[in-house]
Scaffold this motif. Structure first.
Motif, PDB file in Angstrom:
ATOM      1  N   ALA A   1      39.036  74.557  24.900  1.00  0.00           N
ATOM      2  CA  ALA A   1      37.811  73.760  24.860  1.00  0.00           C
ATOM      3  C   ALA A   1      38.142  72.328  25.247  1.00  0.00           C
ATOM      4  N   ALA A   2      37.271  71.726  26.063  1.00  0.00           N
ATOM      5  CA  ALA A   2      37.372  70.299  26.371  1.00  0.00           C
ATOM      6  C   ALA A   2      36.737  69.514  25.227  1.00  0.00           C
ATOM      7  N   LEU A   3      37.418  68.499  24.743  1.00  0.00           N
ATOM      8  CA  LEU A   3      36.926  67.741  23.600  1.00  0.00           C
ATOM      9  C   LEU A   3      36.260  66.433  23.996  1.00  0.00           C
ATOM     10  N   THR A   4      36.421  65.998  25.232  1.00  0.00           N
ATOM     11  CA  THR A   4      35.924  64.676  25.634  1.00  0.00           C
ATOM     12  C   THR A   4      35.146  64.762  26.932  1.00  0.00           C
ATOM     13  N   ASP A   5      34.352  63.714  27.182  1.00  0.00           N
ATOM     14  CA  ASP A   5      33.693  63.572  28.472  1.00  0.00           C
ATOM     15  C   ASP A   5      34.169  62.304  29.172  1.00  0.00           C
ATOM     16  N   THR A   6      35.282  61.741  28.701  1.00  0.00           N
ATOM     17  CA  THR A   6      35.889  60.594  29.363  1.00  0.00           C
ATOM     18  C   THR A   6      36.801  61.091  30.480  1.00  0.00           C
ATOM     19  N   ALA A   7      37.357  60.160  31.266  1.00  0.00           N
ATOM     20  CA  ALA A   7      38.089  60.572  32.465  1.00  0.00           C
ATOM     21  C   ALA A   7      39.518  60.057  32.512  1.00  0.00           C
ATOM     22  N   GLU A   8      39.942  59.289  31.492  1.00  0.00           N
ATOM     23  CA  GLU A   8      41.301  58.721  31.520  1.00  0.00           C
ATOM     24  C   GLU A   8      41.966  58.885  30.162  1.00  0.00           C
ATOM     25  N   ASP A   9      41.940  60.094  29.628  1.00  0.00           N
ATOM     26  CA  ASP A   9      42.567  60.370  28.332  1.00  0.00           C
ATOM     27  C   ASP A   9      44.076  60.564  28.512  1.00  0.00           C
ATOM     28  N   GLU A  10      44.827  60.192  27.480  1.00  0.00           N
ATOM     29  CA  GLU A  10      46.283  60.321  27.521  1.00  0.00           C
ATOM     30  C   GLU A  10      46.836  60.509  26.112  1.00  0.00           C
TER      31      GLU A  10
ATOM     32  N   GLY B   1      35.518  68.327  18.625  1.00  0.00           N
ATOM     33  CA  GLY B   1      35.034  67.252  19.468  1.00  0.00           C
ATOM     34  C   GLY B   1      33.732  66.626  19.021  1.00  0.00           C
ATOM     35  N   LYS B   2      33.203  67.042  17.861  1.00  0.00           N
ATOM     36  CA  LYS B   2      31.876  66.585  17.446  1.00  0.00           C
ATOM     37  C   LYS B   2      31.889  65.190  16.818  1.00  0.00           C
ATOM     38  N   ILE B   3      32.975  64.832  16.148  1.00  0.00           N
ATOM     39  CA  ILE B   3      33.053  63.525  15.504  1.00  0.00           C
ATOM     40  C   ILE B   3      34.195  62.743  16.125  1.00  0.00           C
ATOM     41  N   LYS B   4      33.872  61.604  16.739  1.00  0.00           N
ATOM     42  CA  LYS B   4      34.877  60.731  17.332  1.00  0.00           C
ATOM     43  C   LYS B   4      34.782  59.346  16.718  1.00  0.00           C
ATOM     44  N   ALA B   5      35.912  58.693  16.606  1.00  0.00           N
ATOM     45  CA  ALA B   5      35.946  57.317  16.111  1.00  0.00           C
ATOM     46  C   ALA B   5      36.799  56.496  17.055  1.00  0.00           C
ATOM     47  N   ARG B   6      36.272  55.381  17.483  1.00  0.00           N
ATOM     48  CA  ARG B   6      37.014  54.469  18.345  1.00  0.00           C
ATOM     49  C   ARG B   6      37.694  53.418  17.482  1.00  0.00           C
ATOM     50  N   LEU B   7      38.994  53.266  17.673  1.00  0.00           N
ATOM     51  CA  LEU B   7      39.749  52.234  16.985  1.00  0.00           C
ATOM     52  C   LEU B   7      39.963  51.117  17.997  1.00  0.00           C
ATOM     53  N   ALA B   8      39.028  50.177  18.027  1.00  0.00           N
ATOM     54  CA  ALA B   8      38.996  49.194  19.107  1.00  0.00           C
ATOM     55  C   ALA B   8      39.474  47.843  18.607  1.00  0.00           C
TER      56      ALA B   8
ATOM     57  N   TRP C   1      47.241  75.087  17.069  1.00  0.00           N
ATOM     58  CA  TRP C   1      46.547  74.447  18.176  1.00  0.00           C
ATOM     59  C   TRP C   1      47.521  73.755  19.129  1.00  0.00           C
ATOM     60  N   LEU C   2      47.174  73.779  20.393  1.00  0.00           N
ATOM     61  CA  LEU C   2      47.855  73.007  21.425  1.00  0.00           C
ATOM     62  C   LEU C   2      46.857  72.021  22.016  1.00  0.00           C
ATOM     63  N   ALA C   3      47.132  70.732  21.881  1.00  0.00           N
ATOM     64  CA  ALA C   3      46.321  69.706  22.535  1.00  0.00           C
ATOM     65  C   ALA C   3      47.059  69.262  23.795  1.00  0.00           C
ATOM     66  N   TYR C   4      46.312  68.974  24.842  1.00  0.00           N
ATOM     67  CA  TYR C   4      46.941  68.544  26.087  1.00  0.00           C
ATOM     68  C   TYR C   4      45.904  67.858  26.964  1.00  0.00           C
ATOM     69  N   ILE C   5      46.363  67.245  28.037  1.00  0.00           N
ATOM     70  CA  ILE C   5      45.492  66.573  28.986  1.00  0.00           C
ATOM     71  C   ILE C   5      45.379  67.434  30.235  1.00  0.00           C
ATOM     72  N   SER C   6      44.154  67.717  30.639  1.00  0.00           N
ATOM     73  CA  SER C   6      43.896  68.531  31.824  1.00  0.00           C
ATOM     74  C   SER C   6      43.097  67.710  32.835  1.00  0.00           C
ATOM     75  N   ARG C   7      43.488  67.797  34.087  1.00  0.00           N
ATOM     76  CA  ARG C   7      42.742  67.090  35.135  1.00  0.00           C
ATOM     77  C   ARG C   7      41.604  67.978  35.602  1.00  0.00           C
TER      78      ARG C   7
ATOM     79  N   LEU D   1      40.919  65.336  27.408  1.00  0.00           N
ATOM     80  CA  LEU D   1      41.606  65.973  26.298  1.00  0.00           C
ATOM     81  C   LEU D   1      41.053  67.384  26.089  1.00  0.00           C
ATOM     82  N   HIS D   2      41.964  68.360  26.039  1.00  0.00           N
ATOM     83  CA  HIS D   2      41.612  69.753  25.770  1.00  0.00           C
ATOM     84  C   HIS D   2      42.394  70.242  24.565  1.00  0.00           C
TER      85      HIS D   2
END
Length: 432
Positions: free
Chosen positions: A370-379, A409-416, A347-353, A359-360
């Motif tokens: 495949a896009a894994l997120t619906d956020t707009a400022e991934d890094e 992209g189905k399971i996400k966990a926020r480490l806040a 797999w190759l993970a990367y950030i696409s605008r 995150l893709h």
């Protein structure tokens, strides 16, 4: 140094100065606890019951809760309610009770404080469907290592039930900013138990683990320009690796740990070089008139993936690790950066605008994206050492945070963090 006008630079304040730099935010105290919020539902999750460990209420860490959070965050397990039940590692459970609760697996144990202040933590795992004892382990640890013992138990359960190695006892590195100080932290894989490795009044960016997990390479601006250090995690000693004319950035370890690919502007524009892990004279790998940066090795060390704007906009390319002709890898989207290769090479993970920075993930054998997120400022994506999870930085609800996601992209966990925002994640390797 990449200037604000460079077409390759994302719109992040520090990245405007250097691709690979991130704006980081207020620091977490070392004792700050993370809130792990898991969202999403996986297609095939194994239902497991984790009975509270006997004696854990007297411990400063609730062992069973840590194990449960680890397994849930992996996306492979669904917790089953164990309310009203009690057991420890010596109990022979009534499987019919747990079948009625739809559990396929069951674990219980105990935590007891020894006279010398250490803790004896034990557990046992059961296959409810087959009624089989799947074994267990025991750990005698100082109080400070109770979380590590819980992570090791989660690793045992994960491996027994999935056949794959668990990553819960591995470590993360990340950066925070508090006031005018930047801090590099080393933490557990869930972001907890953070210990400061370095504090500086100038930015610290691009931390990356050596293959052995003993060292971190990173970029520091303490010389008023980006230079690369290698830092011994256990002793805190560090040494200057690259301080050549211009900028020195984006370190990436070779899989054998003997060298690093880096981005240097010593000869003009930003180009890729290979430098020995002990320092010395670097060898130039790319010869383009464009910006070449953000190298990442393939797991077998034969290939380097990198970002270049040689086609007019930032895209991801690959070339032999010794240099040579580069092939373009990303074709969907006009702006693709921050390549990370999974340890299994698939797999190759990367950030696409694409309507924001998202995150893709690409399956390298097929090129499917495949896009894994619906956020707009991934890094800054970084793979877990078993290739099953990705940690990345993002902004949600006005706050910067770290997230983990499964590859679908189905399971996400926020480490806040409760004490501030965090950036620049790097997931460490399996401990050797």
């Amino acid at each position: 140094m990449n200037l604000p006008s460079d077409p390759i630079s994302p719109p992040n304040p520090v990245r405007r100065a250097l691709l690979g730099a991130l704006a980081v935010a207020p620091a977490l105290p070392a004792w700050a606890q993370f809130r792990v919020e898991v969202s999403g539902v996986g297609l095939t999750q194994l239902p497991i019951a984790l009975v509270p460990f006997r004696g854990e209420d007297a411990a400063p860490q609730k062992i069973s809760a840590i194990i449960r959070a680890d397994l849930e965050r992996s996306g492979r397990f669904r917790p089953v309610d164990a309310a009203g039940q009690s057991m420890d590692e010596t109990t022979r459970p009534d499987m019919s009770v747990w079948r009625q609760r739809t559990a396929d697996a069951l674990a219980g144990g105990s935590a007891s404080r020894l006279p010398d202040g250490r803790w004896d933590v034990r557990f046992r795992l059961w296959d409810v469907v087959r009624g089989q004892d799947l074994g267990g382990q025991g750990y005698v640890v100082p109080q400070a290592d109770l979380r590590l013992a819980a992570h090791k138990i989660a690793d045992y359960i994960y491996e027994k039930l999935t056949g794959e190695k668990g990553v819960f006892s591995t470590r993360l590195a990340y950066v925070t900013k508090g006031g005018s100080r930047y801090t590099l932290w080393v933490a557990d894989s869930d972001g907890e138990n953070a210990q400061p490795a370095l504090s500086s009044p100038e930015p610290i960016i691009s931390p990356t683990w050596s293959p052995s997990g003993a060292q971190l390479a990173y970029v520091s601006f303490e010389s008023r320009k980006p230079v690369i250090y290698v830092h011994d995690v256990s002793t805190g000693r560090r040494r200057l690796l690259a301080n050549f004319k211009g900028s020195n950035s984006a370190p990436a370890w070779s899989p054998d740990g003997r060298s690093l690919a880096v981005t240097l502007s010593r000869d003009g524009g930003s180009q890729l070089y290979l430098i020995s892990a002990s320092g010395g004279e670097p060898r130039r790998l790319t010869q383009s008139q464009s910006i070449d940066t953000e190298p990442a090795f393939s797991p077998d060390g034969s290939t380097i993936y990198f970002v270049s704007d040689r086609g007019g906009a930032p895209q991801i390319y690959r070339m032999p690790a010794s240099g040579g002709n580069a092939q373009r890898v990303t074709f969907s989207g006009g702006y693709n950066v921050s390549p990370a290769i999974s340890p299994d090479g698939r797999w190759l993970a990367y950030i696409s605008r694409t309507g924001g920075y998202k995150l893709h993930v690409m399956e390298l054998s097929s090129g499917n994206v495949a896009a894994l997120t619906d956020t707009a400022e991934d890094e800054n994506p970084s793979f877990a050492p078993n290739s099953r999870l990705i940690v990345y930085a993002t902004r949600q609800g006005g706050r910067e945070a770290l997230m983990t996601t499964t590859l679908d992209g189905k399971i996400k966990a926020r480490l806040a963090g409760q004490g501030g925002d965090i950036r620049e994640p790097s997931w460490g390797p399996f401990q050797r």
